[in-house]
Design a protein around this motif. Sequence first.
Motif, PDB file in Angstrom:
ATOM      1  N   UNK A  30      35.592  37.801  21.872  1.00 61.78           N
ATOM      2  CA  UNK A  30      36.701  37.606  20.921  1.00 61.78           C
ATOM      3  C   UNK A  30      37.199  36.166  20.953  1.00 61.78           C
ATOM      4  N   UNK A  31      37.488  35.618  19.791  1.00 63.67           N
ATOM      5  CA  UNK A  31      37.935  34.227  19.724  1.00 63.67           C
ATOM      6  C   UNK A  31      39.410  34.066  20.074  1.00 63.67           C
ATOM      7  N   UNK A  32      40.164  35.136  19.990  1.00 62.18           N
ATOM      8  CA  UNK A  32      41.586  35.099  20.345  1.00 62.18           C
ATOM      9  C   UNK A  32      41.960  36.389  21.053  1.00 62.18           C
ATOM     10  N   UNK A  33      43.071  36.363  21.762  1.00 59.97           N
ATOM     11  CA  UNK A  33      43.604  37.561  22.392  1.00 59.97           C
ATOM     12  C   UNK A  33      42.943  37.883  23.721  1.00 59.97           C
ATOM     13  N   UNK A  34      43.496  38.869  24.422  1.00 59.35           N
ATOM     14  CA  UNK A  34      42.983  39.227  25.735  1.00 59.35           C
ATOM     15  C   UNK A  34      41.637  39.933  25.643  1.00 59.35           C
ATOM     16  N   UNK A  35      40.845  39.819  26.704  1.00 58.80           N
ATOM     17  CA  UNK A  35      39.573  40.537  26.772  1.00 58.80           C
ATOM     18  C   UNK A  35      39.174  40.704  28.227  1.00 58.80           C
ATOM     19  N   UNK A  36      38.365  41.715  28.483  1.00 59.76           N
ATOM     20  CA  UNK A  36      37.897  42.035  29.828  1.00 59.76           C
ATOM     21  C   UNK A  36      36.379  41.930  29.840  1.00 59.76           C
ATOM     22  N   UNK A  37      35.830  41.053  30.650  1.00 58.94           N
ATOM     23  CA  UNK A  37      34.386  40.967  30.836  1.00 58.94           C
ATOM     24  C   UNK A  37      34.009  41.915  31.970  1.00 58.94           C
ATOM     25  N   UNK A  38      33.102  42.850  31.695  1.00 53.57           N
ATOM     26  CA  UNK A  38      32.610  43.787  32.713  1.00 53.57           C
ATOM     27  C   UNK A  38      31.111  43.576  32.862  1.00 53.57           C
ATOM     28  N   UNK A  39      30.690  43.183  34.050  1.00 58.08           N
ATOM     29  CA  UNK A  39      29.298  42.784  34.261  1.00 58.08           C
ATOM     30  C   UNK A  39      28.678  43.513  35.444  1.00 58.08           C
ATOM     31  N   UNK A  40      27.334  43.608  35.429  1.00 61.09           N
ATOM     32  CA  UNK A  40      26.632  43.974  36.650  1.00 61.09           C
ATOM     33  C   UNK A  40      26.718  42.811  37.630  1.00 61.09           C
ATOM     34  N   UNK A  41      26.335  43.056  38.875  1.00 57.99           N
ATOM     35  CA  UNK A  41      26.587  42.042  39.916  1.00 57.99           C
ATOM     36  C   UNK A  41      25.381  41.975  40.852  1.00 57.99           C
ATOM     37  N   UNK A  42      24.634  40.858  40.752  1.00 55.79           N
ATOM     38  CA  UNK A  42      23.409  40.693  41.530  1.00 55.79           C
ATOM     39  C   UNK A  42      23.463  39.544  42.521  1.00 55.79           C
ATOM     40  N   UNK A  43      24.391  38.601  42.326  1.00 53.72           N
ATOM     41  CA  UNK A  43      24.383  37.374  43.113  1.00 53.72           C
ATOM     42  C   UNK A  43      25.797  36.861  43.351  1.00 53.72           C
ATOM     43  N   UNK A  44      25.974  36.152  44.447  1.00 50.25           N
ATOM     44  CA  UNK A  44      27.230  35.455  44.732  1.00 50.25           C
ATOM     45  C   UNK A  44      27.600  34.518  43.593  1.00 50.25           C
ATOM     46  N   UNK A  45      26.600  34.010  42.876  1.00 48.74           N
ATOM     47  CA  UNK A  45      26.827  33.009  41.838  1.00 48.74           C
ATOM     48  C   UNK A  45      27.188  33.609  40.480  1.00 48.74           C
TER      49      UNK A  45
END
Length: 221
Positions: A30-45
């Motif tokens: 979204x270009x404006x407003x709040x958002x939540x990124x939910x990702x898988x997790x494979x690395x410290x980076x």
Amino acid sequence: MLIYTLTRQSIRGLIAGLCRPTVTGLENVPTTGPFIVASNHLSFLDSVIIQALMPRGVAFFAKAEYFTGKGVKGRLMKSFFEGVGSIPVERGEQAASVAALKTLLDILDEGRGIGIYPEGTRSRDGLLYRGRTGVGWLALTTGAPVVPVGLRGTEKLQPADTNGIKPQHFEMIVGKPLSFDRTGPDHSLPARREATDRIMDAIAALSGQERAAGYNKPPAQ
């Protein structure tokens, strides 16, 4: 703000030059407003990668000790994590967890983006584990759209139990936002579970990972 922008730009350039990642779907953020990124997790980076490559800022939690180290190394680590927009949090303390959750709500109330790993900790065997319901709670409480992200190959950048970083190609695939009705904090556990499962299904479709039946557990100390 200037330091934050310059840090993100510098890391983005470094990642692009060394890893030449394939990044798709940034138009779904979204270009404006709040958002939540939910990702898988494979690395410290993973957090640094998402923070650097997303078109808008994304605040992730980072262990408090990254901000409190001594000497030149400690100052550099603190400067780096502050520069990419990380939030210090004490792990394993109930009071700290409550304060951390309030911090996320405050960021969303300000119309900004946060990042969360529903699995809780990184996968060391490549499986996608069952999502913990904190992400569902945030989505239903705030009504903020959830942007699913699938990372592929980031585990090769820093294999588990190693400190070195090896430049490798990876993929970051950003999916279409998922919408949830804003119910406030007083929703049912089944509703939270249903929202979380929907988010995990979207992550799985992007990451291509095999699903695990249970929850991921951090390695023994």
